[in-house]
Design a protein around this motif. Sequence first.
Motif, short mmCIF file in Angstrom:
data_model
loop_
_atom_site.label_atom_id
_atom_site.label_comp_id
_atom_site.label_asym_id
_atom_site.label_seq_id
_atom_site.Cartn_x
_atom_site.Cartn_y
_atom_site.Cartn_z
N LYS A 276 8.88 18.31 -1.94
CA LYS A 276 7.47 17.90 -1.79
C LYS A 276 7.15 17.26 -0.45
O LYS A 276 6.01 17.36 0.03
CB LYS A 276 7.09 16.93 -2.92
N TYR A 277 8.16 16.61 0.18
CA TYR A 277 7.85 15.83 1.38
C TYR A 277 8.69 16.21 2.59
O TYR A 277 8.15 16.53 3.63
CB TYR A 277 8.01 14.33 1.08
N ARG B 185 0.81 -1.21 0.00
CA ARG B 185 0.00 0.00 0.00
C ARG B 185 0.85 1.27 0.00
O ARG B 185 0.44 2.30 -0.54
CB ARG B 185 -0.94 -0.02 1.21
N PHE B 186 2.03 1.20 0.60
CA PHE B 186 2.87 2.40 0.68
C PHE B 186 3.29 2.89 -0.70
O PHE B 186 3.64 4.06 -0.88
CB PHE B 186 4.10 2.14 1.56
N LYS C 183 1.52 3.52 -3.13
CA LYS C 183 0.56 4.45 -3.71
C LYS C 183 1.00 5.90 -3.55
O LYS C 183 0.52 6.78 -4.26
CB LYS C 183 -0.81 4.25 -3.06
N GLY C 184 1.89 6.14 -2.58
CA GLY C 184 2.39 7.50 -2.38
C GLY C 184 3.54 7.83 -3.31
O GLY C 184 4.19 6.94 -3.87
N GLY C 185 3.80 9.12 -3.46
CA GLY C 185 4.89 9.53 -4.36
C GLY C 185 6.26 9.47 -3.72
O GLY C 185 7.26 9.27 -4.41
N ALA C 186 6.33 9.65 -2.40
CA ALA C 186 7.62 9.71 -1.72
C ALA C 186 8.46 8.45 -1.91
O ALA C 186 9.65 8.55 -2.25
CB ALA C 186 7.41 10.00 -0.23
N PRO C 187 7.90 7.24 -1.72
CA PRO C 187 8.74 6.05 -1.91
C PRO C 187 9.32 5.93 -3.31
O PRO C 187 10.47 5.52 -3.49
CB PRO C 187 7.77 4.89 -1.61
N TRP C 188 8.53 6.31 -4.33
CA TRP C 188 9.02 6.19 -5.70
C TRP C 188 10.16 7.16 -5.96
O TRP C 188 11.11 6.83 -6.70
CB TRP C 188 7.88 6.44 -6.68
N TYR D 142 8.77 6.14 5.11
CA TYR D 142 7.69 6.41 4.16
C TYR D 142 7.08 5.12 3.60
O TYR D 142 6.48 5.13 2.52
CB TYR D 142 8.20 7.29 3.01
#
Length: 382
Positions: free
Chosen positions: A377-378, A193-194, A196-201, A316
């Motif tokens: 962004k984060y 599920r994590f 889905k966020g932009g930070a991990p990518w 994250y």
Amino acid sequence: MKKALIALAFGTLALGMTEFVMMGILPDVARGLGITITQAGHLISAYAVGVCCGAPLLTVAHKYSPKRILLALAAMMLLGAVLCSVAPTYGMMLAARFIAGLPHGAYFGVASIAAVRLADERHKTGAVSIMVAGMTIANLFGVPLSTALSESVSWRVPFVLVALLSLLVLYYIWKWVPHIDALPDNGYKGQFRFLKGGAPWLILAATMLGNGGIFCWYSYVSPLMTTEAGFPPETVSLLMVAAGFGMVVGNLTSGRLSDRYSPGRVAAATQAIVVCALLLIFAFSTRGWLSAGLMVVCTAGLFAVSSPQQFLILKYAPGGEMLGGAAIQMAFNLGNALGAYFGGLPIDHGLPYRYAALVGAPMVVMGLTAMATFIYKYEKRG
């Protein structure tokens, strides 16, 4: 806690020797198996592909305690080292390197969680850097020793050493790592599920591209130093000591700085320095000691980003920490595989080895761009 972290570091020591020893013994392996230097470079890529394939195994292993998983991964390290030490052909060596890479990402994912959970709130990144330190020590002592033994005895001896070290890893994890409760079971889908966020990518992209750019050059550092920088072949093991020293300093320094400042900014600043160093290597590769000094700067940068990025992905990746910790190693090693491949392209076309550094610089710039976007962004928002 200290003994537990040392036990975890022994594991990264074994993995570091397995992964990085190929850079020092590449010409010996090529001669021993009757292949070209570029083909031998594919053995680096085979290990990296194994890392990428092995990390997802944690999706079915997460329900077990970290200690039990670490013991199983140490047993896989032993198997991979034994297979590498006896592989008779190039094809079998490729398969052995793939198997040796399978436990790598998973081990880092589980060991990172164990290190963070054993540390107090103010020293979590520092604890991760101690766990990672085994890999830098492998490059400081293990890889140069292996290079010397490869030149004087056989290129198979380093893998025998790794097999013996893997036995020690099994013992120390069993003896020193305390029981740690398994992570909450969020289900198979919950672990992803994590993403889905932009930070991990952005963190994964910065890792893959940044480290891949360094590996464009580092995969061929041994022939570059002997054919262009003018160092005699018998000094390669000493050069590997210098490279390992840079890794140790970079890793421990960034761990301390990340506990004081933001990990993202430490990683971004490091990548900016590496871009400059790679361009200078291309320009001054024939000036021996300057080239060696720039090598130390680049290897310091290679591990100065490791602890901050490993910590950030855990932060994250709520609900999928174990998979996230392994994913950062997947990104690291996918970058290694791409770096070894792209760095070899100009060499295949007859250009000098220094062109591998020129290919790597734009990759690191792209990694820096991803990390800068993450900060804006984060991390800055946080």
